[in-house]
Design a protein around this motif. Structure first.
Motif, mmCIF file in Angstrom:
data_model
loop_
_atom_site.group_PDB
_atom_site.id
_atom_site.type_symbol
_atom_site.label_atom_id
_atom_site.label_comp_id
_atom_site.label_asym_id
_atom_site.label_seq_id
_atom_site.Cartn_x
_atom_site.Cartn_y
_atom_site.Cartn_z
ATOM 1 N N GLY A 63 36.911 37.972 39.655
ATOM 2 C CA GLY A 63 38.104 37.753 38.843
ATOM 3 C C GLY A 63 38.630 39.010 38.170
ATOM 4 N N VAL A 64 38.249 40.183 38.701
ATOM 5 C CA VAL A 64 38.659 41.442 38.052
ATOM 6 C C VAL A 64 40.018 41.862 38.617
ATOM 7 C CG1 VAL A 64 37.857 43.706 37.277
ATOM 8 C CG2 VAL A 64 36.198 42.008 37.998
ATOM 9 N N ALA A 65 41.012 41.011 38.415
ATOM 10 C CA ALA A 65 42.353 41.309 38.929
ATOM 11 C C ALA A 65 42.917 42.580 38.301
ATOM 12 C CB ALA A 65 43.287 40.124 38.663
ATOM 13 N N MET A 66 42.590 42.809 37.039
ATOM 14 C CA MET A 66 43.098 44.003 36.338
ATOM 15 C C MET A 66 42.680 45.288 37.040
ATOM 16 S SD MET A 66 44.916 43.413 33.532
ATOM 17 C CE MET A 66 44.636 44.857 32.521
ATOM 18 N N ALA A 67 41.485 45.281 37.663
ATOM 19 C CA ALA A 67 40.968 46.502 38.293
ATOM 20 C C ALA A 67 41.801 46.927 39.490
ATOM 21 C CB ALA A 67 39.510 46.299 38.710
ATOM 22 N N ILE A 68 42.522 45.973 40.099
ATOM 23 C CA ILE A 68 43.354 46.322 41.251
ATOM 24 C C ILE A 68 44.837 46.126 40.932
ATOM 25 C CG2 ILE A 68 41.612 45.971 43.019
ATOM 26 C CD1 ILE A 68 42.585 43.139 43.417
ATOM 27 N N GLY A 69 45.149 46.093 39.653
ATOM 28 C CA GLY A 69 46.537 46.093 39.213
ATOM 29 C C GLY A 69 47.284 44.796 39.423
ATOM 30 N N LEU A 70 46.567 43.667 39.468
ATOM 31 C CA LEU A 70 47.216 42.377 39.677
ATOM 32 C C LEU A 70 47.294 41.604 38.360
ATOM 33 C CD1 LEU A 70 45.544 41.164 43.010
ATOM 34 C CD2 LEU A 70 47.758 42.290 42.698
ATOM 35 N N PRO A 71 48.461 41.093 38.005
ATOM 36 C CA PRO A 71 48.576 40.314 36.770
ATOM 37 C C PRO A 71 48.105 38.871 36.933
ATOM 38 C CG PRO A 71 50.714 40.470 37.823
ATOM 39 C CD PRO A 71 49.769 41.298 38.659
ATOM 40 N N ARG A 72 47.953 38.408 38.190
ATOM 41 C CA ARG A 72 47.536 37.024 38.454
ATOM 42 C C ARG A 72 46.357 37.019 39.418
ATOM 43 N NH1 ARG A 72 53.073 37.076 38.238
ATOM 44 N NH2 ARG A 72 54.007 35.700 36.653
ATOM 45 N N TYR A 73 45.579 35.946 39.339
ATOM 46 C CA TYR A 73 44.422 35.834 40.223
ATOM 47 C C TYR A 73 44.895 35.625 41.664
ATOM 48 C CZ TYR A 73 41.642 35.149 35.986
ATOM 49 O OH TYR A 73 41.041 35.303 34.762
ATOM 50 N N PRO A 74 44.342 36.400 42.615
ATOM 51 C CA PRO A 74 44.768 36.272 44.014
ATOM 52 C C PRO A 74 44.090 35.122 44.755
ATOM 53 C CG PRO A 74 43.178 38.035 43.807
ATOM 54 C CD PRO A 74 43.435 37.544 42.410
ATOM 55 N N ALA A 75 43.128 34.450 44.123
ATOM 56 C CA ALA A 75 42.406 33.353 44.777
ATOM 57 C C ALA A 75 41.941 32.372 43.704
ATOM 58 C CB ALA A 75 41.210 33.886 45.569
ATOM 59 N N THR A 76 41.496 31.221 44.143
ATOM 60 C CA THR A 76 40.915 30.212 43.257
ATOM 61 C C THR A 76 39.403 30.351 43.263
ATOM 62 O OG1 THR A 76 42.724 28.633 43.589
ATOM 63 C CG2 THR A 76 40.610 27.729 42.878
ATOM 64 N N ALA A 77 38.780 30.292 42.092
ATOM 65 C CA ALA A 77 37.322 30.357 41.982
ATOM 66 C C ALA A 77 36.803 29.001 41.526
ATOM 67 C CB ALA A 77 36.906 31.443 40.995
ATOM 68 N N THR A 78 35.893 28.419 42.306
ATOM 69 C CA THR A 78 35.358 27.090 42.028
ATOM 70 C C THR A 78 33.842 27.144 41.995
ATOM 71 O OG1 THR A 78 37.231 26.092 43.210
ATOM 72 C CG2 THR A 78 35.329 24.682 42.786
ATOM 73 N N ALA A 79 33.243 26.528 40.992
ATOM 74 C CA ALA A 79 31.786 26.453 40.920
ATOM 75 C C ALA A 79 31.285 25.483 41.979
ATOM 76 C CB ALA A 79 31.350 25.990 39.530
ATOM 77 N N VAL A 80 30.408 25.944 42.876
ATOM 78 C CA VAL A 80 29.887 25.057 43.909
ATOM 79 C C VAL A 80 28.617 24.334 43.442
ATOM 80 C CG1 VAL A 80 30.911 26.355 45.790
ATOM 81 C CG2 VAL A 80 28.610 26.912 45.053
ATOM 82 N N GLU A 81 28.106 24.736 42.307
ATOM 83 C CA GLU A 81 27.032 24.038 41.614
ATOM 84 C C GLU A 81 27.195 24.375 40.135
ATOM 85 O OE1 GLU A 81 23.315 25.529 43.102
ATOM 86 O OE2 GLU A 81 23.998 27.591 43.075
#
Length: 220
Positions: A63-81
């Motif tokens: 979720g380090v979108a800031m590190a690559i200059g993105l203001p929004r998340y490029p993907a969805t992150a879901t807990a699989v457990e």
């Protein structure tokens, strides 16, 4: 001492199985380190199809979108457990990397490694038959999150056949056919969202073997 300074900026958070940590296109409010559990990153195509981008294992940043200059998340992150994370507000990123340059260096190395993995998967999708792609996916998951058990190496988090289909650009029917065949031949053992690689060496031979079929890669 430096680690303590960084950790003081973080807050712990728990996410139940199948809950979203963040959604694709959402403002990138935080970045994370996974402490426990596993997280699945997915993207949605314009046609509404989900693609599994990767799995996050304990100890990894995401979720380090800031590190690559993105203001929004490029993907969805879901807990699989059931999972536990440390979260930092994205607003702290510029200040933290200015104060601790190693944080930026390590994060960029992680991003570079994931980019290389993506390039590898693109090549696989373009040049390999579907059976090879599935074998590579299982070996990759076992390498990232495998644990030794009595009869082989178990992928140590819940993963469905649909997940594998979304990772390899094929259909659930095709993945089910391949995995059922491998179970009958003793290459793997399956259970409810659990997979044990009983013969990893033979799977590697399958993954690296030149296809015996004519024509372009199987896109089924």
């Amino acid at each position: 001492e430096e680690l303590g300074d960084i950790l003081r900026e973080a807050r712990p958070a728990r996410f139940a199985k199948n809950s979203a940590i963040f959604d694709e296109g959402q403002d990138a409010h935080s970045f994370f380190v996974l402490l426990h559990g596993h997280v699945r990153a997915t993207k949605t195509t314009p046609g509404g199809e989900q693609i599994v981008v990767r799995y996050v294992a304990p100890g990894e940043t995401f979720g380090v979108a800031m590190a690559i200059g993105l203001p929004r998340y490029p993907a969805t992150a879901t807990a699989v457990e059931d999972s536990v994370v440390l979260a930092w507000p994205s607003s702290t990123w510029p200040r933290l990397v200015a104060k601790f340059p190693a944080l930026a260096t390590n994060t960029l190395q992680t991003i570079g490694s994931r980019l290389q993995e993506t390039h590898t998967r693109v090549v696989e999708m373009s040049t390999q038959q579907v059976e090879q792609r599935v074998a590579h996916a299982l070996l990759r998951l076992a390498g990232q999150s495998g644990r030794q058990v009595e009869h082989g190496v178990e992928i140590d988090f819940p993963i469905s056949r649909q997940d594998i289909a979304q990772m390899t650009g094929t259909t659930l029917h095709t993945v089910s056919r391949i995995l059922s065949s491998w179970e009958r031949s003793g290459l793997i053992a399956g259970g409810r969202q659990r997979i044990v690689l009983r013969e990893p060496h033979k799977l590697l031979v399958l993954a690296e073997a030149a296809s015996g079929e004519d024509g372009p890669p199987d896109r089924a």
